[in-house]
Design an enzyme around this catalytic site. Sequence first.
Site, short mmCIF file in Angstrom:
data_model
loop_
_atom_site.label_atom_id
_atom_site.label_comp_id
_atom_site.label_asym_id
_atom_site.label_seq_id
_atom_site.Cartn_x
_atom_site.Cartn_y
_atom_site.Cartn_z
N VAL A 1 9.67 3.29 -2.90
CA VAL A 1 10.90 2.84 -2.25
C VAL A 1 12.00 2.70 -3.30
O VAL A 1 11.80 2.06 -4.33
CB VAL A 1 10.69 1.51 -1.51
CG1 VAL A 1 11.97 1.07 -0.82
CG2 VAL A 1 9.57 1.63 -0.49
N ASP B 1 -0.19 -6.15 7.12
CA ASP B 1 -0.26 -6.22 5.67
C ASP B 1 0.61 -7.34 5.10
O ASP B 1 1.43 -7.10 4.23
CB ASP B 1 0.11 -4.87 5.06
CG ASP B 1 -0.44 -4.69 3.65
OD1 ASP B 1 -1.22 -5.56 3.20
OD2 ASP B 1 -0.11 -3.69 3.00
#
Lengths: 249, 305
Positions: free
Chosen positions: B38, B140
């Site tokens: 990212v 998550d």
Amino acid sequence: MNQILLITDGGSNVGVSPVVAAAQAYEEGIIVNVAGVIDDGSIGEYGASEIAEIARAGGGMSRIVSTKQLSQTVQMMTRQTVVGTIRQAVNQELRQVFGVSSVEALPPPKRAEVVRVMEDMGETTPLRVALVIDASASMKPKLLAVEEAIRDLSLSLQARTGESMAAVFHFPGEQEPCVLDTPWTSSTERFGSLFGKLRMRGTTPTGPALLRAIEYFRESYGKIMTEDVHPASLLKQDDTDGMRSGYVV
Amino acid sequence: MATSSEKQLSPGTILTGKWNGRKYKLERLLGVGANGQVYLATYGRAACAIKLGKDVSDLQAEANILASLDHREKKQPFLLDVDDAMLSGNQVPFYVMQYVPGTAVRTYLRKHGTEWFGVIGYRLLRRLSELHEAGWVFGDIKNDNILVSDYGRIALVDYGGMTASGRGIRQFTEIYDRGYWSAGSRTADPAYDWFSTAVLWIHALDEKRLLYLTRTLLPQNRDPGELLGLVKSHPSLKPLSGWFERALHGRFESTQEAAESWREAVHAASGAKSPSAPRVPGWMAGVFALSLLLCISLMAIWLFS
């Protein structure tokens, strides 16, 4: 979808070649993955190359890992194999229907739709995994980690929406080359303590053990090649649900 | 198949979308997730975050989830673009999100004080409650995936684990996983997130002991009771041990209830401390006693002399 997962730590030394056995499995619609477990670099060049060869012949993948990474690796390989098999089937469908070679060639909105179907298929296709565990003498200190990996895998299998079964074999047995410890089951509890009572022996009949697992698939599911992934739903989904593709910018 | 040591792209790299034609300039790497990297990037003058993936299907699956979340929540969209770019001869898939500034929970608490964890915890549960009501489970939850910005505002990032209720959790982190601790299945349900949230706070406030526990505990002994043991012996977590017990065992009616129960427990914990707060510190009492003693003895000396 059928898979054999072989967990071993080195070269086979008895009976038919495991590479041949794996090729046979692949021919019958069973993908063979191999996890090579080492803790002190004991696998050797011969063992390592055999592991890679078995997976290549069996249409699967292989990894050489320490006991610590075993659970994660086993899960990853099982999942990747499901995804890979579906992708192949889908790509074939795409070629026939849209005349494009793969998902990558589709524009993102169309891709969104196809991936949605692939995900559904991955989650719902029936999946059977036969675990074939090398229990020869050198594996003894690693069997606790193997048990843990099996328990962990069964947890993930249980969470799937589609029918998911696992069976466990170990080799060598007292008389026969390979023993069925746990027949097909979808429950985690059945894998309590698998190898507590094992008496470790020296030989490593990996090939015969793989053949036994193939045999077991045949016994329990007859001809296995016939039923498999049906990406035909791809088309239907596409026609009726075309609107949804608009969500993705 | 996949290599973990992905190459980093240098700042200034321009991504040109193959399908939509937009140009993005990469500024710096923000993080590396399970299926990609990212980057902070700019589109014209606006900042955005771009996830570059290795695998088209994985990335598109994530984008799909973000898209349906946007559709459902009707706020400002989070997912801004999905496209491919050519990078040194390879087609690389990417998607563009809103840029969320902030730091991971643990870093934030270390910088601004642990007393923030009550508020942050409540906000996290409220956010999860929204997702759960929409039929999603985040999956998550972990320190890196919860970003905290000014005054304890939180944002969830990395939706790779987000799973429709009832399906198998798509992506999880071992020590936050309910299955790992033999505390239940890996099927997505709100309780899965409650469990990880409980582990998050233990991780955020008592990392050393948590990691020591996971290193030393035999697999067959992993049990939520072990985690509760850490909670009960930690000064900041102990007052909330009732909440942790319910979270670790999935004993809430809803995430709404989990949030309310958290708020009450945090309130009670700070309330319970306040009457004891003005209490005289030990050393002051000691000095007072000493001076009293001195005074009496001086008086005695004066009287008898």
